[in-house]
Motif scaffolding. Structure first.
Motif, PDB file in Angstrom:
ATOM      1  N   LYS A   1      10.599  -8.853  -4.302  1.00  0.00           N
ATOM      2  CA  LYS A   1       9.858  -7.848  -3.563  1.00  0.00           C
ATOM      3  C   LYS A   1      10.397  -7.767  -2.136  1.00  0.00           C
ATOM      4  N   GLU A   2      10.818  -8.918  -1.642  1.00  0.00           N
ATOM      5  CA  GLU A   2      11.268  -8.967  -0.256  1.00  0.00           C
ATOM      6  C   GLU A   2      12.264 -10.104  -0.078  1.00  0.00           C
ATOM      7  N   LYS A   3      13.292  -9.842   0.727  1.00  0.00           N
ATOM      8  CA  LYS A   3      14.250 -10.895   1.068  1.00  0.00           C
ATOM      9  C   LYS A   3      14.102 -11.171   2.550  1.00  0.00           C
ATOM     10  N   ILE A   4      14.017 -12.426   2.892  1.00  0.00           N
ATOM     11  CA  ILE A   4      13.858 -12.761   4.300  1.00  0.00           C
ATOM     12  C   ILE A   4      15.092 -13.505   4.786  1.00  0.00           C
ATOM     13  N   LYS A   5      15.681 -13.009   5.843  1.00  0.00           N
ATOM     14  CA  LYS A   5      16.835 -13.669   6.466  1.00  0.00           C
ATOM     15  C   LYS A   5      16.324 -14.597   7.553  1.00  0.00           C
ATOM     16  N   LEU A   6      16.912 -15.749   7.620  1.00  0.00           N
ATOM     17  CA  LEU A   6      16.476 -16.701   8.630  1.00  0.00           C
ATOM     18  C   LEU A   6      17.406 -16.668   9.826  1.00  0.00           C
ATOM     19  N   SER A   7      16.877 -17.064  10.939  1.00  0.00           N
ATOM     20  CA  SER A   7      17.737 -17.230  12.102  1.00  0.00           C
ATOM     21  C   SER A   7      17.301 -18.484  12.830  1.00  0.00           C
ATOM     22  N   ILE A   8      18.128 -18.921  13.734  1.00  0.00           N
ATOM     23  CA  ILE A   8      17.803 -20.127  14.492  1.00  0.00           C
ATOM     24  C   ILE A   8      16.731 -19.768  15.517  1.00  0.00           C
ATOM     25  N   PRO A   9      15.582 -20.415  15.450  1.00  0.00           N
ATOM     26  CA  PRO A   9      14.510 -20.045  16.380  1.00  0.00           C
ATOM     27  C   PRO A   9      14.831 -20.403  17.827  1.00  0.00           C
ATOM     28  N   LYS A  10      14.413 -19.533  18.730  1.00  0.00           N
ATOM     29  CA  LYS A  10      14.631 -19.758  20.166  1.00  0.00           C
ATOM     30  C   LYS A  10      13.655 -20.783  20.712  1.00  0.00           C
ATOM     31  N   LYS A  11      12.520 -20.877  20.021  1.00  0.00           N
ATOM     32  CA  LYS A  11      11.464 -21.754  20.497  1.00  0.00           C
ATOM     33  C   LYS A  11      10.785 -22.389  19.293  1.00  0.00           C
ATOM     34  N   VAL A  12      10.567 -23.668  19.329  1.00  0.00           N
ATOM     35  CA  VAL A  12       9.820 -24.308  18.249  1.00  0.00           C
ATOM     36  C   VAL A  12       8.653 -25.092  18.825  1.00  0.00           C
ATOM     37  N   GLU A  13       7.551 -24.982  18.155  1.00  0.00           N
ATOM     38  CA  GLU A  13       6.345 -25.622  18.643  1.00  0.00           C
ATOM     39  C   GLU A  13       5.810 -26.605  17.612  1.00  0.00           C
ATOM     40  N   ASP A  14       5.601 -27.831  18.040  1.00  0.00           N
ATOM     41  CA  ASP A  14       5.066 -28.888  17.177  1.00  0.00           C
ATOM     42  C   ASP A  14       5.867 -29.112  15.900  1.00  0.00           C
ATOM     43  N   VAL A  15       7.156 -28.991  15.999  1.00  0.00           N
ATOM     44  CA  VAL A  15       8.025 -29.283  14.867  1.00  0.00           C
ATOM     45  C   VAL A  15       8.736 -30.597  15.142  1.00  0.00           C
ATOM     46  N   ILE A  16       9.276 -30.680  16.336  1.00  0.00           N
ATOM     47  CA  ILE A  16       9.903 -31.919  16.762  1.00  0.00           C
ATOM     48  C   ILE A  16       9.075 -32.478  17.920  1.00  0.00           C
ATOM     49  N   LYS A  17       9.087 -33.775  18.028  1.00  0.00           N
ATOM     50  CA  LYS A  17       8.287 -34.402  19.069  1.00  0.00           C
ATOM     51  C   LYS A  17       9.185 -34.945  20.175  1.00  0.00           C
ATOM     52  N   CYS A  18       8.742 -34.768  21.389  1.00  0.00           N
ATOM     53  CA  CYS A  18       9.492 -35.276  22.523  1.00  0.00           C
ATOM     54  C   CYS A  18       9.388 -36.798  22.540  1.00  0.00           C
TER      55      CYS A  18
ATOM     56  N   LYS B   1      -2.381 -36.030  25.056  1.00  0.00           N
ATOM     57  CA  LYS B   1      -2.254 -35.816  23.617  1.00  0.00           C
ATOM     58  C   LYS B   1      -2.429 -34.354  23.172  1.00  0.00           C
ATOM     59  N   ASN B   2      -3.090 -33.557  23.965  1.00  0.00           N
ATOM     60  CA  ASN B   2      -3.418 -32.206  23.494  1.00  0.00           C
ATOM     61  C   ASN B   2      -2.383 -31.138  23.838  1.00  0.00           C
ATOM     62  N   ILE B   3      -1.276 -31.563  24.375  1.00  0.00           N
ATOM     63  CA  ILE B   3      -0.265 -30.586  24.767  1.00  0.00           C
ATOM     64  C   ILE B   3       0.710 -30.339  23.611  1.00  0.00           C
ATOM     65  N   PRO B   4       0.952 -29.078  23.276  1.00  0.00           N
ATOM     66  CA  PRO B   4       1.913 -28.808  22.195  1.00  0.00           C
ATOM     67  C   PRO B   4       3.328 -29.223  22.581  1.00  0.00           C
ATOM     68  N   HIS B   5       4.063 -29.721  21.606  1.00  0.00           N
ATOM     69  CA  HIS B   5       5.455 -30.100  21.857  1.00  0.00           C
ATOM     70  C   HIS B   5       6.315 -28.850  21.714  1.00  0.00           C
ATOM     71  N   ILE B   6       6.722 -28.298  22.821  1.00  0.00           N
ATOM     72  CA  ILE B   6       7.503 -27.067  22.794  1.00  0.00           C
ATOM     73  C   ILE B   6       8.947 -27.357  23.187  1.00  0.00           C
ATOM     74  N   PHE B   7       9.848 -26.941  22.304  1.00  0.00           N
ATOM     75  CA  PHE B   7      11.273 -27.096  22.584  1.00  0.00           C
ATOM     76  C   PHE B   7      11.935 -25.722  22.609  1.00  0.00           C
ATOM     77  N   LEU B   8      12.837 -25.533  23.548  1.00  0.00           N
ATOM     78  CA  LEU B   8      13.532 -24.263  23.675  1.00  0.00           C
ATOM     79  C   LEU B   8      15.004 -24.451  23.320  1.00  0.00           C
ATOM     80  N   LEU B   9      15.546 -23.462  22.620  1.00  0.00           N
ATOM     81  CA  LEU B   9      16.944 -23.526  22.215  1.00  0.00           C
ATOM     82  C   LEU B   9      17.849 -23.524  23.436  1.00  0.00           C
TER      83      LEU B   9
END
Ligand SMILES: [Zn+2]
Length: 144
Positions: free
Chosen positions: A86-103, A114-122
């Protein structure tokens, strides 16, 4: 044996996963814990990549595709309905990731509070290098 996408009625097929990366995607999505049909196909023949992994999910699951782009942006995602794509989705490298990797920096504000989101920028797309928004700690995604 030919594994056809059409063998599932409704769900998601993640195709063109680099051979060996299928298990990573599988674990990342927590597919070991679900109770619907999931297939991880390893080392399927591929014209483009020689060998590839495929994941088939027989369920309309909510996936954060952004994050999959981080693991491997060459994957393709097919949304299946009524046994056809029904649909094909192309992926790209995200510019920003939140709570995926931890500092990992112990002095970073995300370690202290503890309540601050872990935000990483490409920072470097070639090397998949990300930097913590708060302390500039470098994180290279291939480490995962
Ligand atoms: Zn940090």
């Amino acid at each position: 044996m030919t594994v056809s996408i059409n063998s599932i009625k409704k769900g998601i097929v993640i195709d063109h996963i680099k051979a060996g990366h299928g298990i990573k995607v599988y674990n990342y999505l927590g597919l070991d814990k679900v109770d619907f049909t999931v297939a991880l196909i390893k080392n399927a023949p591929s014209n483009k990549q020689n060998k590839k992994d495929i994941i088939k999910i027989e369920n309309a699951m909510n996936i954060d595709f952004t994050v999959l782009g981080l693991i491997d942006p060459t994957m393709t995602i097919n949304i299946i309905e009524n046994e056809s794509i029904k649909e094909k989705i192309k992926l790209s490298i995200p510019k920003k990731v939140e709570d995926v990797i931890k500092c990992k920096n112990p002095r970073c504000v995300t370690s202290v509070e503890k309540n601050i989101p872990h935000i990483f920028l490409l920072f470097d797309e070639e090397k998949l290098e990300y930097r913590c928004q708060y302390c500039d700690e470098v994180y290279t995604f291939s480490e995962v």
